[in-house]
Write a protein that holds these residues in place. Structure first.
Motif, PDB file in Angstrom:
ATOM      1  N   ASN A 124      91.494  42.630  43.598  1.00  0.00           N
ATOM      2  CA  ASN A 124      90.894  41.357  43.210  1.00  0.00           C
ATOM      3  C   ASN A 124      89.553  41.258  43.939  1.00  0.00           C
ATOM      4  O   ASN A 124      89.404  40.580  44.958  1.00  0.00           O
ATOM      5  CB  ASN A 124      91.817  40.205  43.592  1.00  0.00           C
ATOM      6  N   ILE A 125      88.595  42.003  43.396  1.00  0.00           N
ATOM      7  CA  ILE A 125      87.390  42.310  44.152  1.00  0.00           C
ATOM      8  C   ILE A 125      86.514  41.085  44.396  1.00  0.00           C
ATOM      9  O   ILE A 125      85.970  40.902  45.485  1.00  0.00           O
ATOM     10  CB  ILE A 125      86.646  43.442  43.409  1.00  0.00           C
ATOM     11  N   HIS A 126      86.421  40.246  43.411  1.00  0.00           N
ATOM     12  CA  HIS A 126      85.571  39.065  43.552  1.00  0.00           C
ATOM     13  C   HIS A 126      86.063  38.185  44.697  1.00  0.00           C
ATOM     14  O   HIS A 126      85.318  37.856  45.613  1.00  0.00           O
ATOM     15  CB  HIS A 126      85.530  38.293  42.228  1.00  0.00           C
ATOM     16  N   HIS A 127      87.341  37.855  44.642  1.00  0.00           N
ATOM     17  CA  HIS A 127      87.930  37.021  45.693  1.00  0.00           C
ATOM     18  C   HIS A 127      87.808  37.685  47.059  1.00  0.00           C
ATOM     19  O   HIS A 127      87.467  37.048  48.049  1.00  0.00           O
ATOM     20  CB  HIS A 127      89.425  36.808  45.413  1.00  0.00           C
ATOM     21  N   ALA A 128      88.124  38.983  47.089  1.00  0.00           N
ATOM     22  CA  ALA A 128      88.163  39.678  48.388  1.00  0.00           C
ATOM     23  C   ALA A 128      86.777  39.732  49.010  1.00  0.00           C
ATOM     24  O   ALA A 128      86.610  39.484  50.208  1.00  0.00           O
ATOM     25  CB  ALA A 128      88.721  41.086  48.201  1.00  0.00           C
ATOM     26  N   LEU A 129      85.768  40.035  48.200  1.00  0.00           N
ATOM     27  CA  LEU A 129      84.418  40.100  48.769  1.00  0.00           C
ATOM     28  C   LEU A 129      83.935  38.710  49.160  1.00  0.00           C
ATOM     29  O   LEU A 129      83.220  38.560  50.153  1.00  0.00           O
ATOM     30  CB  LEU A 129      83.453  40.778  47.790  1.00  0.00           C
ATOM     31  N   GLU A 130      84.327  37.703  48.398  1.00  0.00           N
ATOM     32  CA  GLU A 130      83.911  36.346  48.767  1.00  0.00           C
ATOM     33  C   GLU A 130      84.534  35.907  50.087  1.00  0.00           C
ATOM     34  O   GLU A 130      83.937  35.147  50.830  1.00  0.00           O
ATOM     35  CB  GLU A 130      84.273  35.357  47.657  1.00  0.00           C
ATOM     36  N   ALA A 131      85.741  36.417  50.372  1.00  0.00           N
ATOM     37  CA  ALA A 131      86.433  36.000  51.600  1.00  0.00           C
ATOM     38  C   ALA A 131      86.011  36.820  52.819  1.00  0.00           C
ATOM     39  O   ALA A 131      86.297  36.445  53.946  1.00  0.00           O
ATOM     40  CB  ALA A 131      87.944  36.124  51.414  1.00  0.00           C
ATOM     41  N   SER A 132      85.342  37.956  52.595  1.00  0.00           N
ATOM     42  CA  SER A 132      85.123  38.881  53.724  1.00  0.00           C
ATOM     43  C   SER A 132      83.667  38.930  54.170  1.00  0.00           C
ATOM     44  O   SER A 132      82.770  38.443  53.483  1.00  0.00           O
ATOM     45  CB  SER A 132      85.617  40.280  53.339  1.00  0.00           C
ATOM     46  N   ASN A 133      83.472  39.540  55.351  1.00  0.00           N
ATOM     47  CA  ASN A 133      82.119  39.701  55.896  1.00  0.00           C
ATOM     48  C   ASN A 133      81.441  40.965  55.374  1.00  0.00           C
ATOM     49  O   ASN A 133      80.284  40.946  55.015  1.00  0.00           O
ATOM     50  CB  ASN A 133      82.153  39.804  57.433  1.00  0.00           C
ATOM     51  N   ARG A 134      82.222  42.053  55.392  1.00  0.00           N
ATOM     52  CA  ARG A 134      81.680  43.346  54.960  1.00  0.00           C
ATOM     53  C   ARG A 134      82.707  44.047  54.098  1.00  0.00           C
ATOM     54  O   ARG A 134      83.906  43.713  54.152  1.00  0.00           O
ATOM     55  CB  ARG A 134      81.390  44.247  56.177  1.00  0.00           C
ATOM     56  N   GLY A 135      82.243  45.052  53.347  1.00  0.00           N
ATOM     57  CA  GLY A 135      83.171  45.784  52.504  1.00  0.00           C
ATOM     58  C   GLY A 135      82.811  47.247  52.393  1.00  0.00           C
ATOM     59  O   GLY A 135      81.674  47.656  52.682  1.00  0.00           O
ATOM     60  N   TYR A 136      83.816  48.030  52.016  1.00  0.00           N
ATOM     61  CA  TYR A 136      83.637  49.450  51.747  1.00  0.00           C
ATOM     62  C   TYR A 136      84.201  49.728  50.358  1.00  0.00           C
ATOM     63  O   TYR A 136      85.248  49.183  49.992  1.00  0.00           O
ATOM     64  CB  TYR A 136      84.408  50.297  52.761  1.00  0.00           C
ATOM     65  N   VAL A 137      83.520  50.602  49.606  1.00  0.00           N
ATOM     66  CA  VAL A 137      84.031  51.016  48.298  1.00  0.00           C
ATOM     67  C   VAL A 137      84.583  52.428  48.455  1.00  0.00           C
ATOM     68  O   VAL A 137      83.876  53.327  48.939  1.00  0.00           O
ATOM     69  CB  VAL A 137      82.911  50.995  47.231  1.00  0.00           C
ATOM     70  N   LEU A 197      80.196  53.486  49.072  1.00  0.00           N
ATOM     71  CA  LEU A 197      79.260  52.372  49.286  1.00  0.00           C
ATOM     72  C   LEU A 197      79.793  51.526  50.426  1.00  0.00           C
ATOM     73  O   LEU A 197      81.006  51.381  50.584  1.00  0.00           O
ATOM     74  CB  LEU A 197      79.261  51.473  48.052  1.00  0.00           C
ATOM     75  N   GLU A 198      78.901  50.934  51.202  1.00  0.00           N
ATOM     76  CA  GLU A 198      79.342  49.976  52.208  1.00  0.00           C
ATOM     77  C   GLU A 198      78.237  48.962  52.427  1.00  0.00           C
ATOM     78  O   GLU A 198      77.064  49.234  52.120  1.00  0.00           O
ATOM     79  CB  GLU A 198      79.683  50.683  53.528  1.00  0.00           C
ATOM     80  N   GLY A 199      78.612  47.790  52.905  1.00  0.00           N
ATOM     81  CA  GLY A 199      77.582  46.799  53.169  1.00  0.00           C
ATOM     82  C   GLY A 199      78.165  45.418  53.340  1.00  0.00           C
ATOM     83  O   GLY A 199      79.386  45.231  53.291  1.00  0.00           O
ATOM     84  N   ALA A 200      77.272  44.463  53.556  1.00  0.00           N
ATOM     85  CA  ALA A 200      77.688  43.067  53.643  1.00  0.00           C
ATOM     86  C   ALA A 200      78.310  42.684  52.300  1.00  0.00           C
ATOM     87  O   ALA A 200      77.864  43.147  51.243  1.00  0.00           O
ATOM     88  CB  ALA A 200      76.484  42.184  53.937  1.00  0.00           C
ATOM     89  N   SER A 201      79.350  41.850  52.349  1.00  0.00           N
ATOM     90  CA  SER A 201      80.076  41.526  51.113  1.00  0.00           C
ATOM     91  C   SER A 201      79.171  40.894  50.069  1.00  0.00           C
ATOM     92  O   SER A 201      79.278  41.206  48.875  1.00  0.00           O
ATOM     93  CB  SER A 201      81.242  40.595  51.427  1.00  0.00           C
ATOM     94  N   ASN A 202      78.236  40.019  50.503  1.00  0.00           N
ATOM     95  CA  ASN A 202      77.353  39.395  49.494  1.00  0.00           C
ATOM     96  C   ASN A 202      76.424  40.419  48.853  1.00  0.00           C
ATOM     97  O   ASN A 202      76.086  40.322  47.685  1.00  0.00           O
ATOM     98  CB  ASN A 202      76.599  38.187  50.064  1.00  0.00           C
ATOM     99  N   GLU A 203      76.058  41.470  49.632  1.00  0.00           N
ATOM    100  CA  GLU A 203      75.231  42.529  49.038  1.00  0.00           C
ATOM    101  C   GLU A 203      76.043  43.357  48.032  1.00  0.00           C
ATOM    102  O   GLU A 203      75.550  43.738  46.975  1.00  0.00           O
ATOM    103  CB  GLU A 203      74.683  43.449  50.135  1.00  0.00           C
ATOM    104  N   LEU A 204      77.311  43.622  48.389  1.00  0.00           N
ATOM    105  CA  LEU A 204      78.151  44.394  47.462  1.00  0.00           C
ATOM    106  C   LEU A 204      78.390  43.617  46.168  1.00  0.00           C
ATOM    107  O   LEU A 204      78.407  44.188  45.078  1.00  0.00           O
ATOM    108  CB  LEU A 204      79.487  44.763  48.118  1.00  0.00           C
ATOM    109  N   LEU A 205      78.561  42.292  46.306  1.00  0.00           N
ATOM    110  CA  LEU A 205      78.759  41.463  45.102  1.00  0.00           C
ATOM    111  C   LEU A 205      77.549  41.525  44.177  1.00  0.00           C
ATOM    112  O   LEU A 205      77.661  41.325  42.975  1.00  0.00           O
ATOM    113  CB  LEU A 205      79.017  40.004  45.508  1.00  0.00           C
TER     114      LEU A 205
END
Ligand code: ATP
Length: 231
Positions: free
Chosen positions: A190-203, A211-219
């Motif tokens: 549930n990528i949208h929710h997860a990135l909205e709730a998190s600080n950073r993410g990895y693909v 890919l990696e980066g701040a969640s808002n950048e990944l979105l």
């Protein structure tokens, strides 16, 4: 807090994770996203010592844990809420919670904390876990994970199969726990929710971090938008 360096994992002769690197700082909410079969569950099982890496290191607060037994990893402060919850359906809510507490010396205080977060579980403590709704079972699975007083809580697909309202509740709980000092690693489709709730993410794609980066950048990333958000 957690540093994963060049982890490689195989099932038999099939290599699943290829030189996976990522880190989690204390206080963060981190998301790992990726398609089915990318190796997300394999990562979390490796963190808990349920699967052994063939190469690479995992350090928790600077201590290597990639060869430690699972009970020691849990005791050091990592807990997993597994995909599919894996509750004991014939046992009561209270018994399921006690199963999560086997390493805790402060069981009563922890139980108070957990019941404060999930009042419904206190009210229903004698109900068998198998008779709870899907959303209630997910709450119990999270609560059981908290019983070992983790510093890092790993949630593998916590929103899978839940009604939209319960999905929102799960992500609200993640944020509440984080505000109370629990660092969180989310593995989600549930990528949208997860990135909205998190600080950073990895693909993670076919066993590699792509890919990696701040969640808002990944979105806002074109590949993430096209491949995962249907945009
Ligand atoms: P999903 O989102 O569907 O849960 P995932 O990203 O969590 O997928 P994994 O469950 O880690 O992916 O699986 C990664 C790959 O490893 C898949 O190709 C899967 O078939 C394979 N795999 C997982 N467990 C085993 C096992 N015990 N033996 C052999 N292969 C396995």
């Amino acid at each position: 807090m957690l540093k994963v360096e060049n982890i490689n994992v195989s099932y038999g002769s099939v290599k699943i994770l290829w030189d996976v690197n990522f880190h989690i700082d204390e206080g963060e909410i981190i998301t790992i996203i990726g398609p089915n079969g990318a190796g997300k569950t394999t990562i979390v099982k490796t963190l808990l010592g349920l699967i052994r890496s063939t190469a690479g290191t995992i350090k928790f607060y600077g201590d290597p844990i990639h060869q430690a037994p699972t009970h020691q990893i849990v005791k050091s402060g990592i807990a997993l809420v597994p995909e599919g919850r894996e509750l004991f359906p014939r046992m009561t809510i209270m018994e399921n919670l006690q199963m999560g507490a086997y390493t805790s010396d402060e069981r009563e205080d922890t139980l108070k904390w957990v019941f404060n977060l999930f009042p419904l579980l206190e009210e229903r403590q004698k109900q068998s876990a198998g008779t709870l709704s899907g959303g209630e079972q997910q709450m119990l699975a999270i609560a059981r994970g908290l019983m070992s007083r983790p510093k890092l809580l790993i949630l593998d697909e916590p929103s899978l199969g839940l009604a939209p309202i319960m999905v929102n509740t799960v992500f609200e709980i993640v944020k509440t726990l984080n505000s109370q000092g629990v660092t969180v690693l989310l593995v989600e489709q549930n990528i949208h929710h997860a990135l909205e709730a998190s600080n950073r993410g990895y693909v993670l794609e076919t066993g590699r971090i792509t890919l990696e980066g701040a969640s808002n950048e990944l979105l806002d990333n074109n590949h993430v938008k096209e491949a995962y958000l249907g945009m």
